[in-house]
Design an enzyme around this catalytic site. Structure first.
Site, short mmCIF file in Angstrom:
data_model
loop_
_atom_site.label_atom_id
_atom_site.label_comp_id
_atom_site.label_asym_id
_atom_site.label_seq_id
_atom_site.Cartn_x
_atom_site.Cartn_y
_atom_site.Cartn_z
N HIS A 1 -6.08 -6.10 -1.68
CA HIS A 1 -4.92 -5.65 -0.96
C HIS A 1 -4.03 -6.16 -0.54
O HIS A 1 -4.40 -6.90 0.96
CB HIS A 1 -6.03 -4.43 -0.52
CG HIS A 1 -4.44 -3.47 -0.23
ND1 HIS A 1 -4.57 -3.13 -1.04
CD2 HIS A 1 -4.66 -2.33 0.90
CE1 HIS A 1 -3.89 -1.58 -0.92
NE2 HIS A 1 -3.56 -1.44 0.31
N ASP B 1 -8.18 -5.59 -5.94
CA ASP B 1 -8.31 -4.53 -5.29
C ASP B 1 -8.67 -3.05 -6.09
O ASP B 1 -7.79 -2.83 -7.14
CB ASP B 1 -6.12 -4.61 -4.78
CG ASP B 1 -6.15 -3.34 -3.69
OD1 ASP B 1 -6.87 -2.62 -3.61
OD2 ASP B 1 -4.71 -3.09 -4.10
N SER C 1 0.90 -1.11 -0.05
CA SER C 1 0.08 -0.01 0.15
C SER C 1 1.33 1.14 -0.15
O SER C 1 1.88 0.92 -0.83
CB SER C 1 -1.06 -0.06 1.34
OG SER C 1 -2.09 0.93 0.71
#
Lengths: 497, 497
Positions: free
Chosen positions: A456, A431, A179
């Protein structure tokens, strides 16, 4: 911290004027901290030691020579001084012990890479607060919360480790992050290639800036996730907004909504209704990020493939408004009440943690300016355009700073990054962040790995019996690249001597 | 500015304790501004337009949103929108019009590269003062004088040019700089490879930090230059220090020294004698940097191969102290009185300009920490060790800041830079700065060009009838590389479409 900010973000999430003040994905990204999370339930405790390094508060100026303690963790059970490596987690917006305990991939590969694991906490998160409890009081104290300072911390830390840990000096270091941490890993390799031999950037939306990708791509992927998870699922959600709006016209309607959705606090005005819709939107976003193939204990405990479960309640968009919203209520309960413990739903919360979002809210208002928009056609949300001016005003009100949307692209290159080497960009196709990620190979050594069944950064999670083949393949590719970087490093070292 | 600082630097140049407080080469580098200089005499005026861009004072923080005007110059006489290029001078520690008028190489190659020339002024120099006349008042105002901020200025400026000048958008940009500007050019390519396709880093001592090279290398090369320029020349200079010291023991000796050396102000104490020796050392250093093969009007007007001329007076180290120092006086006069205009020698000056050295003095006290030392054996100077602690104290007294000697290496990689591409490092073997430069190829695209008969970035100077063949060859190699980068750029662009 935590609660009030979450509330604040929610309150400003969607505005009546069809503009997204604090865009959903900003909130979404502020929730990313959760995306590799397990509670202690079902998680094997990891063995690590806790350390602190004295870092300059400002690497890029010399006036204030102030320092702060940056926390980092070391796990060296599998480390080999002879021919080993160092896997360096580029900490993102959260407590580093939490990332350490929940980035199972690094633990799973430590033995085969003879790797020391290092988890570095990002400044202004967890315990690494440059000004202690004053760190978030004003823009002056927040002035050193930037990605550049964070990368400099990492660089200084690695130099320190190599200097102080016998045997570490001549070992290759690989940056790993997910991320925002994935962006940091990639940028770290780009800016400090003399310090890390390569980077695994998992679910890193490095192109979700400026107009590098369409602003609608994030919410389109959220929508696609719901569309593929059950017949009429996304259509039902799309219909729900108008149903809410129709109920919201009267006092009786508001009462009905509050009761039927089991809200802890009754809705009384238009702003409450905006907040309700924002909270529901955020729930769908969170579900899209964590649509994992196995049961997980996350923001809330969730079943395997939670969107599929949610969609079982959302099969018919053509029922009456009342019926439709009762179905939405059932769906929300999958997320908020899978355990059956909740007595009512609190629309000021989408997570149960006490982890604050202040840091990320500031970062989103300065460097990390990610445009988001919806049109209600390609996505299942109410239309909202991206309004930078309004966003800037809100940032100024909240933090006393204004975003510089072009800066990140100037600094890190936008799409023009082909001269760099040794970065893996991995993305799960489920995601929503993959829309801002690198999903095609750029060169032989700037490679994209896509995981069709991945949400994710699924690849960074610990191995699981229910892992789909595609994530197993992704992880083995990632290890292959990392082994190659390590081999190259040692080959170069031998050449020199 | 200017005068007092030069004096101040001189006063602290050499200390009685055999330690170099402000090392000679720091002063030397602060004189680098002069090293491509001509006065208007003999220089063809260049045609350029003057521009200003609003830059953030702090690219790396968002609290103060203050901006300042950065000056830059554009010369586009030879620029072609079709297939052209942009040569971007990464301005260093001085007035940019001065660099523009005196970097003849760029003007000489503009036509064949169809190039627009851009000269960007470095913040805190020339007119580009972030806080106007308060820029140097204290460490708070100086806090934004760093190489990182300067590179960010360059990046923002180039983005701005590409956006605003029709035809510039899809053209390759090449960074060019000399000395500190050469370091900036190299670092710019390393940190912003998405913005410049390559860099020509002329006489850039990027390794003159930490212990990447021996601290004595600079003064050894100065010495070599004198050794090769005449029999017994360096030995004579080496003998001169003790001769001065012997005279300095008595009042009569001091009077004799003051008179015989034609000083404007009589020497009265030990500190004065230290200053005298510092000033003489600096003169030899300056001569080594500007030992060009043709007459030039520089710090002072100078003959061709000035060290050879100087050495004609320094053939015999074994004469009496008085004779030896009278010979030194003759030699100094070559540098300070070639024109025959000077009535006396002022030991508070080694240059005649009004350009200040404040900026560089601050930079040397923060990021640009270059260790220098002498031992009197491998060099012709009095022995002085490098004393970081003392240096740090002096910096703190003068600027209220302390140097971070490890930072530049952490930031820019030290000797571990092989993952970068498209940088030419050129060095003249006569140039004392070549000791801290890259003088061997690192990879196929990180190449070293050495110019045996070259002093400080001779290659960047305008072509001259007396240019040695080796510099002609260097320049043609440089152009060949630049053409290759331009071709590669356009080939990649075609591939994309």
């Amino acid at each position: 911290m935590g609660r009030t900010t979450v509330l604040l973000l929610l309150l400003t999430l969607l505005t009546p004027g069809a503009a997204i003040r604090v865009p959903p994905a900003m909130k979404a990204l502020s929730s990313l901290r959760w995306s590799t999370s397990f509670t202690s339930r079902g998680t094997v405790a990891k063995k690590y030691s806790i350390h602190y390094i004295e870092q300059k508060v400002n690497h890029f100026g010399f006036d204030a020579d102030k320092t702060f303690k940056q926390r980092y963790l070391i796990a060296d059970e599998y480390w080999k001084k002879n021919g080993g490596s160092i896997l360096f987690y580029t900490g993102n917006e959260g407590d580093i012990t939490w990332f350490c305990n929940n980035t199972g991939f690094m633990w799973d590969v430590a033995a085969q890479l003879k790797a020391m694991l290092v988890f570095a906490e990002h400044r202004y998160y967890g315990e690494s607060l440059p000004f202690g409890n004053k760190s978030f009081t004003d823009s002056r104290h927040l002035d050193f919360l930037t990605s550049e300072q964070a990368l400099a911390d990492f660089a200084v830390l690695i130099k320190h480790l190599k200097k102080t840990i016998p045997g570490a000096k001549n070992q290759p270091v690989i940056a790993i992050g997910g991320s925002y941490g994935g962006m940091l890993a990639a940028w770290f390799r780009m800016k400090y290639p003399h310090i890390v031999v390569g980077a695994l950037a998992a679910s890193a939306p490095i192109w979700h800036f400026g107009n590098l990708v369409p602003c609608g791509v994030f919410m389109e992927i959220v929508t696609k996730d719901f569309k593929r998870s059950g017949p009429n699922c996304s259509e039902t959600i799309r219909s729900s907004w108008d149903a809410i709006n129709r109920f919201a016209r009267t006092g009786a309607g508001l009462r009905w909504l509050s009761e039927s959705l089991g809200l802890c606090t009754a809705l009384t005005n238009t702003q409450d209704v905006q907040n309700l819709k924002a909270w529901i939107s955020e729930t769908w976003i969170n579900l899209a990020m964590v649509d994992y193939p196995y049961e997980s204990d996350f923001l809330q405990p969730l079943p395997a493939w939670p969107i599929k479960v949610v969609c079982q309640y959302l099969k018919n968009p053509s029922v009456s408004d009342a019926q439709l919203l009762q179905n939405i209520f059932q769906a929300l309960n999958v997320y908020y009440n899978y355990s059956g413990q909740a007595n009512c739903l609190n629309i000021s919360e989408t997570t149960t943690s006490s982890l604050g979002t202040q840091g990320w809210s500031y970062q989103a208002c300065t460097e990390m300016v990610m445009p988001f928009c919806t049109n209600g056609i390609n996505d299942m949300f109410e239309p909202h355009s991206w309004n930078l001016r309004e966003f800037s005003e809100d940032c100024f009100k909240q933090w006393g700073v204004r975003p510089r949307p072009a800066w990140i692209i100037t600094m890190y290159g936008g799409k023009n990054i082909s001269s760099h080497t040794n970065i893996i960009f991995s993305n799960g196709e489920l995601d929503p962040w993959s829309g801002g990620g690198v999903t095609k190979d750029i060169t032989d050594t700037l490679v994209a790995i896509t995981i069709p069944e991945g949400a994710h950064h699924l690849d960074l999670r610990a191995r699981n019996a229910f892992d789909p083949t595609t994530v197993l393949l992704a992880r083995s590719l990632e290890v292959r690249h990392m082994k190659q970087w390590i081999r190259d490093f040692y080959a170069n070292q031998r050449k020199k001597h």
